[in-house]
Scaffold this motif. Structure first.
Motif, mmCIF file in Angstrom:
data_model
loop_
_atom_site.group_PDB
_atom_site.id
_atom_site.type_symbol
_atom_site.label_atom_id
_atom_site.label_comp_id
_atom_site.label_asym_id
_atom_site.label_seq_id
_atom_site.Cartn_x
_atom_site.Cartn_y
_atom_site.Cartn_z
ATOM 1 N N GLN A 167 52.243 39.588 55.517
ATOM 2 C CA GLN A 167 53.002 40.197 54.431
ATOM 3 C C GLN A 167 53.258 39.201 53.304
ATOM 4 O OE1 GLN A 167 53.806 43.347 53.902
ATOM 5 N NE2 GLN A 167 54.765 42.793 51.953
ATOM 6 N N GLN A 168 53.603 37.984 53.672
ATOM 7 C CA GLN A 168 53.860 36.956 52.658
ATOM 8 C C GLN A 168 52.602 36.671 51.832
ATOM 9 O OE1 GLN A 168 55.260 33.944 55.384
ATOM 10 N NE2 GLN A 168 57.386 34.140 54.693
ATOM 11 N N PHE A 169 51.476 36.597 52.513
ATOM 12 C CA PHE A 169 50.233 36.316 51.790
ATOM 13 C C PHE A 169 49.841 37.489 50.899
ATOM 14 C CE2 PHE A 169 45.530 35.942 51.508
ATOM 15 C CZ PHE A 169 45.504 34.759 50.783
ATOM 16 N N ALA A 170 50.088 38.709 51.377
ATOM 17 C CA ALA A 170 49.795 39.894 50.575
ATOM 18 C C ALA A 170 50.624 39.883 49.296
ATOM 19 C CB ALA A 170 50.069 41.161 51.378
ATOM 20 N N GLU A 171 51.892 39.495 49.400
ATOM 21 C CA GLU A 171 52.757 39.415 48.224
ATOM 22 C C GLU A 171 52.253 38.346 47.250
ATOM 23 O OE1 GLU A 171 55.123 41.316 47.380
ATOM 24 O OE2 GLU A 171 55.770 42.353 49.198
ATOM 25 N N LEU A 172 51.808 37.217 47.803
ATOM 26 C CA LEU A 172 51.314 36.133 46.965
ATOM 27 C C LEU A 172 50.010 36.537 46.271
ATOM 28 C CD1 LEU A 172 52.207 33.318 46.167
ATOM 29 C CD2 LEU A 172 50.844 32.395 48.038
ATOM 30 N N GLU A 173 49.143 37.236 46.979
ATOM 31 C CA GLU A 173 47.898 37.711 46.385
ATOM 32 C C GLU A 173 48.168 38.710 45.270
ATOM 33 O OE1 GLU A 173 45.297 39.052 49.664
ATOM 34 O OE2 GLU A 173 43.946 37.506 48.904
ATOM 35 N N LEU A 174 49.170 39.569 45.481
ATOM 36 C CA LEU A 174 49.551 40.532 44.446
ATOM 37 C C LEU A 174 50.035 39.801 43.197
ATOM 38 C CD1 LEU A 174 50.101 43.366 43.400
ATOM 39 C CD2 LEU A 174 52.303 43.324 44.603
ATOM 40 N N ALA A 175 50.839 38.757 43.399
ATOM 41 C CA ALA A 175 51.324 37.961 42.272
ATOM 42 C C ALA A 175 50.156 37.316 41.533
ATOM 43 C CB ALA A 175 52.292 36.890 42.772
ATOM 44 N N ARG A 176 49.184 36.819 42.276
ATOM 45 C CA ARG A 176 48.012 36.205 41.627
ATOM 46 C C ARG A 176 47.255 37.237 40.785
ATOM 47 N NH1 ARG A 176 43.135 32.924 44.606
ATOM 48 N NH2 ARG A 176 42.847 34.887 45.705
ATOM 49 N N SER A 177 47.156 38.449 41.323
ATOM 50 C CA SER A 177 46.482 39.511 40.580
ATOM 51 C C SER A 177 47.231 39.842 39.291
ATOM 52 C CB SER A 177 46.356 40.757 41.455
ATOM 53 O OG SER A 177 45.792 41.827 40.736
ATOM 54 N N LEU A 178 48.553 39.924 39.383
ATOM 55 C CA LEU A 178 49.374 40.264 38.221
ATOM 56 C C LEU A 178 49.373 39.146 37.177
ATOM 57 C CD1 LEU A 178 52.416 41.914 40.050
ATOM 58 C CD2 LEU A 178 50.596 43.075 38.790
ATOM 59 N N LEU A 179 49.114 37.922 37.616
ATOM 60 C CA LEU A 179 49.104 36.776 36.701
ATOM 61 C C LEU A 179 47.683 36.375 36.295
ATOM 62 C CD1 LEU A 179 51.841 34.534 38.380
ATOM 63 C CD2 LEU A 179 51.961 35.554 36.090
ATOM 64 N N SER A 180 46.697 37.207 36.617
ATOM 65 C CA SER A 180 45.308 36.853 36.344
ATOM 66 C C SER A 180 45.030 36.672 34.848
ATOM 67 C CB SER A 180 44.362 37.912 36.917
ATOM 68 O OG SER A 180 44.616 39.180 36.325
ATOM 69 N N HIS A 181 45.813 37.346 33.999
ATOM 70 C CA HIS A 181 45.614 37.186 32.557
ATOM 71 C C HIS A 181 46.116 35.833 32.069
ATOM 72 C CE1 HIS A 181 49.749 38.455 33.009
ATOM 73 N NE2 HIS A 181 50.005 38.109 31.761
ATOM 74 N N VAL A 182 47.030 35.247 32.834
ATOM 75 C CA VAL A 182 47.576 33.929 32.485
ATOM 76 C C VAL A 182 46.754 32.828 33.137
ATOM 77 C CG1 VAL A 182 49.609 32.450 32.528
ATOM 78 C CG2 VAL A 182 49.878 34.936 32.322
ATOM 79 N N PHE A 183 46.383 33.044 34.399
ATOM 80 C CA PHE A 183 45.605 32.056 35.149
ATOM 81 C C PHE A 183 44.321 32.715 35.663
ATOM 82 C CE2 PHE A 183 50.146 30.982 35.927
ATOM 83 C CZ PHE A 183 50.185 29.794 35.210
ATOM 84 N N PRO A 184 43.314 32.841 34.812
ATOM 85 C CA PRO A 184 42.072 33.516 35.214
ATOM 86 C C PRO A 184 41.348 32.840 36.383
ATOM 87 C CG PRO A 184 41.808 32.397 33.099
ATOM 88 C CD PRO A 184 43.269 32.392 33.414
ATOM 89 N N ASP A 185 41.561 31.534 36.556
ATOM 90 C CA ASP A 185 40.921 30.827 37.671
ATOM 91 C C ASP A 185 41.609 31.118 39.001
ATOM 92 O OD1 ASP A 185 39.085 29.718 35.972
ATOM 93 O OD2 ASP A 185 40.219 27.862 35.687
ATOM 94 N N GLY A 186 42.844 31.601 38.934
ATOM 95 C CA GLY A 186 43.569 31.980 40.150
ATOM 96 C C GLY A 186 43.887 30.840 41.093
ATOM 97 N N GLN A 187 44.102 29.627 40.546
ATOM 98 C CA GLN A 187 44.447 28.499 41.404
ATOM 99 C C GLN A 187 45.829 28.719 42.020
ATOM 100 O OE1 GLN A 187 42.551 25.855 42.199
ATOM 101 N NE2 GLN A 187 40.849 26.647 40.978
ATOM 102 N N TRP A 188 45.927 28.530 43.337
ATOM 103 C CA TRP A 188 47.200 28.786 44.008
ATOM 104 C C TRP A 188 48.303 27.873 43.492
ATOM 105 C CZ3 TRP A 188 47.785 33.223 45.936
ATOM 106 C CH2 TRP A 188 46.760 33.884 46.628
ATOM 107 N N SER A 189 47.969 26.646 43.142
ATOM 108 C CA SER A 189 48.987 25.727 42.637
ATOM 109 C C SER A 189 49.587 26.260 41.344
ATOM 110 C CB SER A 189 48.372 24.336 42.403
ATOM 111 O OG SER A 189 47.258 24.413 41.532
ATOM 112 N N ASP A 190 48.738 26.855 40.478
ATOM 113 C CA ASP A 190 49.241 27.434 39.232
ATOM 114 C C ASP A 190 50.137 28.639 39.500
ATOM 115 O OD1 ASP A 190 47.849 25.595 37.676
ATOM 116 O OD2 ASP A 190 46.058 26.855 37.565
#
Length: 213
Positions: A167-190
């Protein structure tokens, strides 16, 4: 060799042909590795093992030699692997992971038949590294590990290793998707840094946390 005179279509056709050739050559290399190891020719040439022959004799990097040696041994058990390599549905990294799991299972006294190994390989066809490891964890009943590790590095950065629940990883992946316009490379550190910064701003308002050397 200059490629600038080829048309776009010719370039695509050439690289597709080269990739098919590369896959065929890869599977042939694995077959040769198996035959040389079977005949123990590496010992005749003064190498104490196939790994040594691949790195010192043939010039493969450590990682490349390991992947080819492990893949060759899996190919020896499951010959059908050859056509999967040529078709591009399985790659050396996947085969290496499967062979590693088979070796660990054998060390624990668990026998995995060639038929079972074939079925497992079918399940990881066309999957990326993450999905491959996820499938193998389930197939080989690899126990979950939970730990957190912080490692300071010389440039003042910190390496973080942490276990997340599904569940935690699913939430984090969702956040990465929502922030893809800001961080197109999708680096977890970003992603993690951005989420922490936004949370801190919300909680602290104008009073920001300042790092002091």
């Amino acid at each position: 060799m200059s490629l600038k005179f080829y048309s776009n279509q010719e370039l695509i056709q050439r690289i597709e042909k080269l990739v098919r050739t590369e896959r065929k050559i890869t599977h042939l290399v694995l077959l040769h590795i198996n035959e040389i190891e079977t005949r123990k020719l590496h010992l005749d040439m003064g190498y104490d093992g196939m790994y040594s022959y691949l790195t010192k004799g043939l010039g493969f990097s450590d990682g490349a030699a390991y992947r080819r040696l492990q893949s060759a041994r899996l190919l020896n058990q499951v010959p059908e692997v050859a056509e999967k390599i040529e078709a591009g549905t399985l790659n050396l990294s996947q085969l290496t992971q499967v062979q590693k799991c088979l070796t660990e299972a054998s060390q624990k006294g668990v026998v995995v038949s060639a038929y079972q190994a074939t079925r497992i390989l079918e399940k990881i066809e066309n999957k990326n590294g993450f999905e491959t490891l996820k499938t193998l964890a389930a197939e080989f009943d690899i126990p979950a590990q939970s730990f957190t590790k912080l490692t300071p590095q010389k440039d003042q950065s910190v390496r973080l290793e942490v276990t997340l629940s599904e569940q935690q990883f699913a939430e984090l992946e969702l956040a990465r998707s929502l922030l893809s316009h800001v961080f197109p490379d999708g680096q977890w550190s970003d992603i993690i840094g951005s989420l922490a910064e936004r949370f801190n701003k919300k909680k602290l308002g104008g009073g920001r946390l300042q790092l002091v050397n």
